[in-house]
Design an enzyme around this catalytic site. Structure first.
Site, mmCIF file in Angstrom:
data_model
loop_
_atom_site.group_PDB
_atom_site.id
_atom_site.type_symbol
_atom_site.label_atom_id
_atom_site.label_comp_id
_atom_site.label_asym_id
_atom_site.label_seq_id
_atom_site.Cartn_x
_atom_site.Cartn_y
_atom_site.Cartn_z
ATOM 1 N N SER A 189 -6.136 4.415 0.604
ATOM 2 C CA SER A 189 -6.746 5.550 1.605
ATOM 3 C C SER A 189 -7.779 5.101 2.322
ATOM 4 O O SER A 189 -8.103 5.441 3.470
ATOM 5 C CB SER A 189 -6.994 6.636 0.940
ATOM 6 O OG SER A 189 -7.977 6.085 -0.223
ATOM 7 N N HIS A 217 -0.825 9.180 0.827
ATOM 8 C CA HIS A 217 -0.906 8.916 2.573
ATOM 9 C C HIS A 217 0.293 8.184 3.146
ATOM 10 O O HIS A 217 0.589 7.702 4.236
ATOM 11 C CB HIS A 217 -2.100 7.759 2.742
ATOM 12 C CG HIS A 217 -3.426 8.619 2.600
ATOM 13 N ND1 HIS A 217 -3.752 9.228 3.677
ATOM 14 C CD2 HIS A 217 -3.964 8.703 1.547
ATOM 15 C CE1 HIS A 217 -5.024 9.561 3.461
ATOM 16 N NE2 HIS A 217 -5.298 9.539 2.148
ATOM 17 N N LYS A 248 -1.619 16.330 2.615
ATOM 18 C CA LYS A 248 -1.851 15.501 3.943
ATOM 19 C C LYS A 248 -0.799 15.672 4.690
ATOM 20 O O LYS A 248 -0.912 16.729 5.320
ATOM 21 C CB LYS A 248 -2.175 13.954 3.380
ATOM 22 C CG LYS A 248 -3.294 13.833 2.323
ATOM 23 C CD LYS A 248 -3.681 12.618 1.732
ATOM 24 C CE LYS A 248 -4.979 12.635 1.264
ATOM 25 N NZ LYS A 248 -5.165 12.296 -0.132
HETATM 26 C C1 PLP Z 1 -5.866 12.631 -1.384
HETATM 27 C C2 PLP Z 1 -5.048 11.782 -2.631
HETATM 28 C C3 PLP Z 1 -4.971 12.198 -3.895
HETATM 29 C C4 PLP Z 1 -5.383 13.678 -4.023
HETATM 30 O O1 PLP Z 1 -4.488 14.775 -3.342
HETATM 31 P P1 PLP Z 1 -4.629 16.208 -3.315
HETATM 32 O O2 PLP Z 1 -3.529 17.066 -3.479
HETATM 33 O O3 PLP Z 1 -5.475 16.271 -2.026
HETATM 34 O O4 PLP Z 1 -5.512 16.602 -4.488
HETATM 35 C C5 PLP Z 1 -4.247 11.525 -4.607
HETATM 36 N N1 PLP Z 1 -4.097 10.332 -4.581
HETATM 37 C C6 PLP Z 1 -4.356 9.740 -3.407
HETATM 38 C C7 PLP Z 1 -4.044 8.310 -3.097
HETATM 39 C C8 PLP Z 1 -4.944 10.442 -2.166
HETATM 40 O O5 PLP Z 1 -5.089 9.805 -1.153
#
Ligand code: PLP
Length: 400
Positions: A189, A217, A248
């Site tokens: 990320s 992502h 996302k």
């Molecule tokens: C954003 C993210 C999460 C968490 O996801 P949410 O549904 O927002 O709690 C987990 N792993 C990665 C790699 C992320 O970027």
């Protein structure tokens, strides 16, 4: 009053003190408040701003199909589910979402959690325990780190994307453990680079380990119809645990695991973040399902995201920016020190552009950056505006 002077059990004095020192080191979050929806142009502090820091890559959060699905679900089911999934909180909508997800991911079965964070922090400790080993990429997301901490298994970290180091670790250590779980982000990320999933899977198989890929992502971004990193590498059908999020590119909220029927059945009976928390609200479950349908039916959205990604990266590169190793719509603009990154984001905001500084301790000292994320709905004019603003601010601050 410093920490030393506070009476050791004065809770409130301690917190006040910590806040003060975080403020002094510039470590306090000061989030901007959106006064409108998460769209590429929105309102912040009474003015129109261009957003280049949203995970809502396809702008699905305001897509009419998702809104309509949520509305219909509220009318039919109300706003809350009334219980945890295991007791009286499994609605038809949850099962429909899990079925749709399995079909979309081409996996045997799926389990949906209220968030991606909960999918990781609940599934990892459920899957491995005493006598087992977890091997995790050093740049994995914090929710994986917390899941690993909650597991009773032994843990080892391998250097970022270093498959050879992982192989050595397993060569030396695998005989000592029962089961072995290798965990990686699909897309990282902070840098936007992609994990070497085929090589990781080969090593996993060689040592009888299971690979677990967090595709937060990559979902909605990579692969055919946004099916994610596993589809991108043509690894569908491999025995890999897929984890992801609806928060996302899918534009809503929620987490999931797609895997074998047995693993999913096991998680539905052991993952504490599934068993002990209220289930996904009906409008959310319905909107998540609609998001997958839109990804399948409107591939032009994902094409537009990638077209914008190429356009934006090319323009920044031409201006001499260091944009790191990204292979995805996440583009870091490397700045160096924290202060300059903060200053740059501030100046960009003054020009009406919302971007986020990513500073230590989120990333290593000296690698502070502005993280940008393009959107399928950005126009070329939007991106030109952003590039122009970056150019003038970066020249002023000696970044280029
Ligand atoms: C954003 C993210 C999460 C968490 O996801 P949410 O549904 O927002 O709690 C987990 N792993 C990665 C790699 C992320 O970027």
């Amino acid at each position: 009053m410093s920490i030393e002077e506070s009476p050791p059990r004065d809770f409130h004095a301690y917190i006040k003190d910590r806040l003060k020192s975080m403020e002094a080191s510039g470590l306090l979050w000061k989030p901007r408040t959106l006064e409108g929806p998460s769209t590429v142009w929105t309102k912040v502090q009474g003015r129109k701003v261009l957003v280049l820091s949203s995970n809502n890559y396809l702008s699905l959060s305001t897509h009419p199909r998702l809104i309509e699905a949520a509305r219909d679900a509220i009318r039919e089911y109300g706003v809350g589910s009334g219980s945890v999934r295991a007791i009286a909180g499994t609605m038809k909508l949850h099962l429909e979402l899990e079925e749709k997800l399995s079909e979309y991911k081409r996996k045997e079965a799926s389990i949906v959690f209220p968030s991606g964070f909960m999918a990781n922090s609940g599934s990892i400790p459920a899957l491995v325990g005493q006598g087992d080993l977890i091997v995790s990429d050093e740049l994995n997301h914090g929710s994986i780190i917390d899941g690993v901490r909650l597991a009773r298994a032994e843990r080892m970290i391998f250097p970022h994307k270093n498959v050879e180091k992982l192989r050595q670790l397993l060569e030396e250590n695998s005989p000592k453990y029962n089961r072995i779980l290798i965990i990686t982000d699909g897309v990282f990320s902070m840098d936007g680079d992609i994990a070497p999933v085929p090589e990781l899977n080969r090593v996993a198989k060689k040592y009888g380990a299971l690979l677990y890929v967090d595709d937060a992502h990559g979902d909605g971004v990579l692969g055919e119809s946004g099916r994610g990193v596993i589809n991108h590498f043509k690894l569908e059908g491999e025995d890999i645990i897929e984890m992801g999020t609806f928060s996302k590119a899918y534009g809503v909220v929620g987490g999931y695991i797609s895997a074998t029927e047995d693993i999913v059945a096991y998680l539905k009976n052991t993952a504490r973040t599934y068993l002990l928390t209220g289930s996904t609200p009906p409008p959310v479950a319905a909107a998540c399902k609609a998001a997958l349908e839109v990804c399948e039916e409107e591939p032009q959205l994902i094409e537009s995201l990638w077209k914008n990604t190429r356009y934006f990266k090319d323009a920044l590169r031409k201006l001499g920016f260091n944009i790191g190793q990204s292979e995805t719509p996440i583009t870091p603009i490397m700045v160096g020190d924290n202060e300059r990154a903060n200053k740059m984001a501030e100046e960009m905001f003054n020009k009406g552009i919302l971007v986020l500084p990513i500073v230590y301790p989120m990333v290593a000292q000296g690698t502070a950056r502005i993280r940008t994320q393009v959107n399928a709905r950005h126009t070329e004019e939007d991106l030109d505006l952003a590039v122009g603003a970056f150019e003038s601010v970066a020249k002023k601050l000696d970044v280029i």
